[in-house]
Design a protein around this motif. Structure first.
Motif, short mmCIF file in Angstrom:
data_model
loop_
_atom_site.label_atom_id
_atom_site.label_comp_id
_atom_site.label_asym_id
_atom_site.label_seq_id
_atom_site.Cartn_x
_atom_site.Cartn_y
_atom_site.Cartn_z
N MET A 59 0.85 -1.19 0.00
CA MET A 59 0.00 0.00 0.00
C MET A 59 0.89 1.24 0.00
SD MET A 59 -2.97 1.12 -0.27
CE MET A 59 -4.16 -0.15 0.12
N CYS A 116 0.13 -2.81 8.70
CA CYS A 116 1.30 -2.02 9.10
C CYS A 116 0.79 -0.67 9.59
CB CYS A 116 2.26 -1.84 7.92
SG CYS A 116 1.56 -0.90 6.56
N ILE A 138 3.71 4.12 6.27
CA ILE A 138 4.99 4.82 6.23
C ILE A 138 4.85 6.26 5.74
CG2 ILE A 138 5.74 4.30 3.85
CD1 ILE A 138 8.38 3.37 5.04
N ALA A 152 2.99 -6.81 10.50
CA ALA A 152 4.23 -6.15 10.03
C ALA A 152 4.59 -4.99 10.93
CB ALA A 152 4.03 -5.68 8.58
N THR A 153 5.45 -5.25 11.88
CA THR A 153 5.88 -4.19 12.80
C THR A 153 7.17 -4.59 13.50
OG1 THR A 153 5.21 -2.83 14.69
CG2 THR A 153 4.47 -5.12 14.72
N TYR A 175 11.06 -8.67 4.62
CA TYR A 175 10.84 -7.92 3.37
C TYR A 175 12.21 -7.58 2.79
CZ TYR A 175 8.51 -4.27 0.53
OH TYR A 175 7.99 -3.49 -0.48
N ARG A 179 14.28 5.36 4.11
CA ARG A 179 14.44 4.58 5.34
C ARG A 179 15.21 5.38 6.40
NH1 ARG A 179 11.65 0.60 3.52
NH2 ARG A 179 10.18 1.80 4.71
C1 LIG Z 1 7.23 -6.25 6.20
C2 LIG Z 1 6.80 -4.83 6.17
C3 LIG Z 1 6.09 -4.36 5.08
C4 LIG Z 1 5.64 -3.04 5.03
N1 LIG Z 1 4.85 -2.62 4.00
C5 LIG Z 1 4.34 -1.38 4.02
C6 LIG Z 1 3.40 -0.96 3.04
O1 LIG Z 1 3.02 -1.71 2.13
N2 LIG Z 1 2.93 0.31 3.11
C7 LIG Z 1 3.32 1.17 4.11
O2 LIG Z 1 2.82 2.31 4.15
N3 LIG Z 1 4.20 0.81 5.04
C8 LIG Z 1 4.71 -0.44 5.03
N4 LIG Z 1 5.60 -0.82 6.01
C9 LIG Z 1 6.19 0.21 6.92
C10 LIG Z 1 5.34 0.42 8.15
O3 LIG Z 1 4.13 1.03 7.79
C11 LIG Z 1 6.07 1.30 9.18
O4 LIG Z 1 6.37 2.53 8.64
C12 LIG Z 1 7.35 0.69 9.71
O5 LIG Z 1 7.24 -0.67 9.90
C13 LIG Z 1 7.71 1.34 11.08
O6 LIG Z 1 6.67 1.11 12.01
P1 LIG Z 1 6.77 0.06 13.22
O7 LIG Z 1 5.43 -0.57 13.38
O8 LIG Z 1 7.88 -0.87 13.01
O9 LIG Z 1 6.95 0.93 14.51
P2 LIG Z 1 8.03 2.12 14.90
O10 LIG Z 1 7.53 2.58 16.20
O11 LIG Z 1 8.12 3.05 13.78
O12 LIG Z 1 9.35 1.30 15.03
C14 LIG Z 1 9.68 0.52 16.16
C15 LIG Z 1 11.20 0.40 16.22
O13 LIG Z 1 11.66 -0.37 15.11
C16 LIG Z 1 12.85 0.17 14.57
N5 LIG Z 1 12.57 0.59 13.19
C17 LIG Z 1 11.37 0.74 12.62
N6 LIG Z 1 11.48 1.04 11.32
C18 LIG Z 1 12.81 1.13 11.08
C19 LIG Z 1 13.59 1.44 9.93
N7 LIG Z 1 13.03 1.70 8.76
N8 LIG Z 1 14.92 1.43 10.06
C20 LIG Z 1 15.51 1.13 11.23
N9 LIG Z 1 14.85 0.84 12.34
C21 LIG Z 1 13.51 0.84 12.29
C22 LIG Z 1 13.24 1.32 15.46
O14 LIG Z 1 14.12 0.84 16.42
C23 LIG Z 1 11.93 1.73 16.09
O15 LIG Z 1 12.12 2.34 17.33
C24 LIG Z 1 5.99 -2.14 6.09
C25 LIG Z 1 6.71 -2.61 7.20
C26 LIG Z 1 7.09 -3.94 7.25
C27 LIG Z 1 7.80 -4.42 8.47
#
Ligand SMILES: Cc1cc2nc3c(=O)[nH]c(=O)nc-3n(C[C@H](O)[C@H](O)[C@H](O)COP(=O)(O)OP(=O)(O)OC[C@H]3O[C@@H](n4cnc5c(N)ncnc54)[C@H](O)[C@@H]3O)c2cc1C
Length: 300
Positions: free
Chosen positions: A126, A178, A181, A217-218, A267, A281
């Motif tokens: 998405m 998720c 992003i 996915a988190t 991923y 990122r």
């Molecule tokens: C498998 C997967 C598929 C996804 N697909 C989509 C999608 O299709 N569309 C969409 O809008 N979003 C997607 N996302 C991104 C998602 O929406 C979030 O932006 C992202 O996962 C960060 O949120 P969080 O739930 O991990 O929590 P947060 O509170 O943001 O992160 C928790 C902790 O994880 C670590 N962390 C998180 N992200 C990162 C990073 N990028 N680099 C380094 N450390 C990090 C940090 O330590 C942070 O404190 C996807 C994420 C995953 C895991």
């Protein structure tokens, strides 16, 4: 230190790409399909499933869209011939969604057709809120024909509860949940961290109660703990869910979940467009920039 990390991210664009690669190689498998396959092989050996993404959203011409389609098909063929435990993730803008919706539909259909023949699962990522309606419409039309397709729902969007309800009602709710992003406006998106978490858990619970498949996915420890409690209290089957994480993020937590017997998918993005993806990122998590820079100097 926050300002220092933000400052690093702000000045990154002035550095040569080879320097940026030092930051990025953690999040991106490499430039070629061979790089991605080798990363997936390693992940599979560690007990992780994978989903491969050819980087390159928001292309500008239909030729590029068709090229993205062909690259995705090459990934499917490779997953099949290397017998990998992996699927494919696709962004519809990489297939021309913003240029020609019908062509995008046909490109996606073509990918799903090949994936079905090879028995590979494809998830439609998405993107930002301007694409939510069209992405879900395309998913709806194609899902009737292809049970090997899934979609993604973002818990930050206020509309998501309705979207999940409707997909469940139609019996086509195979969803990755998720947070989302993209930086959406407060008119359409929740902005408070805890509200986004609450909605995340509410959507996950709706799906798990109805025995719909959820990709959790988190990397957020609170959400992972709450999901684990939910899975236990609802006595979910292993086939009802999997955890999902991005390559290079919270690898320790990944190991803990696998050791406790939960399925986990990583991923794995790769491709020529690694630079734009990496900058996004690092902007999302400036703390990582500071951390990597510190490690580079200590090692150096
Ligand atoms: C498998 C997967 C598929 C996804 N697909 C989509 C999608 O299709 N569309 C969409 O809008 N979003 C997607 N996302 C991104 C998602 O929406 C979030 O932006 C992202 O996962 C960060 O949120 P969080 O739930 O991990 O929590 P947060 O509170 O943001 O992160 C928790 C902790 O994880 C670590 N962390 C998180 N992200 C990162 C990073 N990028 N680099 C380094 N450390 C990090 C940090 O330590 C942070 O404190 C996807 C994420 C995953 C895991």
């Amino acid at each position: 230190m926050k300002w220092f990390n933000r400052m690093i991210v702000a000045v990154l664009p002035i550095f040569p790409k080879s320097f940026i690669w030092l930051f990025s190689c953690r999040y991106v498998a490499g430039i070629t399909l061979k790089d991605a396959l080798s990363k997936v092989e390693t992940l599979n050996r560690e007990g992780c499933r994978a989903t491969i993404d050819v980087l390159g959203e928001d292309i500008e011409t239909l030729e590029e869209a068709d090229r993205s389609r062909e690259e995705s098909i090459q990934v499917l063929e490779a997953i099949h011939s290397h017998r990998l435990d992996a699927g494919l993730s696709v962004k519809l803008t990489s297939l021309g969604l913003r240029i020609d919706r019908d062509r995008c539909f046909e490109n996606m259909r073509c990918i799903l057709q090949r994936a079905k023949a090879l028995n590979v699962f494809v998830r439609i990522d998405m993107e930002d809120a301007t694409t939510t309606d069209s992405t879900l419409e395309i998913y709806r039309s194609l899902r009737r024909e292809f049970s090997n397709a899934g979609a993604v729902i973002q818990s930050c969007l206020k509309r998501s509860e309705t979207d999940v309800h409707e997909l469940m009602k139609d019996g086509i709710a195979n969803l990755r949940i998720c947070k989302g992003i993209y930086n959406e406006s407060p008119e359409i998106a929740f902005k408070k961290r805890e509200t986004v978490r609450r909605q995340y858990m509410m959507l996950t619970e709706m799906l798990l109660r109805d025995r719909c498949f959820v990709g959790i996915a988190t990397h957020d420890k609170k959400l992972i703990d709450r999901s684990l409690s939910l899975i236990e209290s609802l006595q979910c089957r292993k086939s009802d869910y999997e955890f999902q994480m991005l390559l290079g993020v919270t690898e320790k937590m990944r190991g803990v979940l696998i050791d406790s017997g939960h399925a986990l998918r990583v991923y794995v993005p790769f491709g020529r467009h690694w630079y734009a993806y990496s900058m996004r990122r690092l902007r999302e998590n400036p703390g990582m920039a500071g951390h990597i820079l510190k490690n580079l100097f200590i090692r150096g």
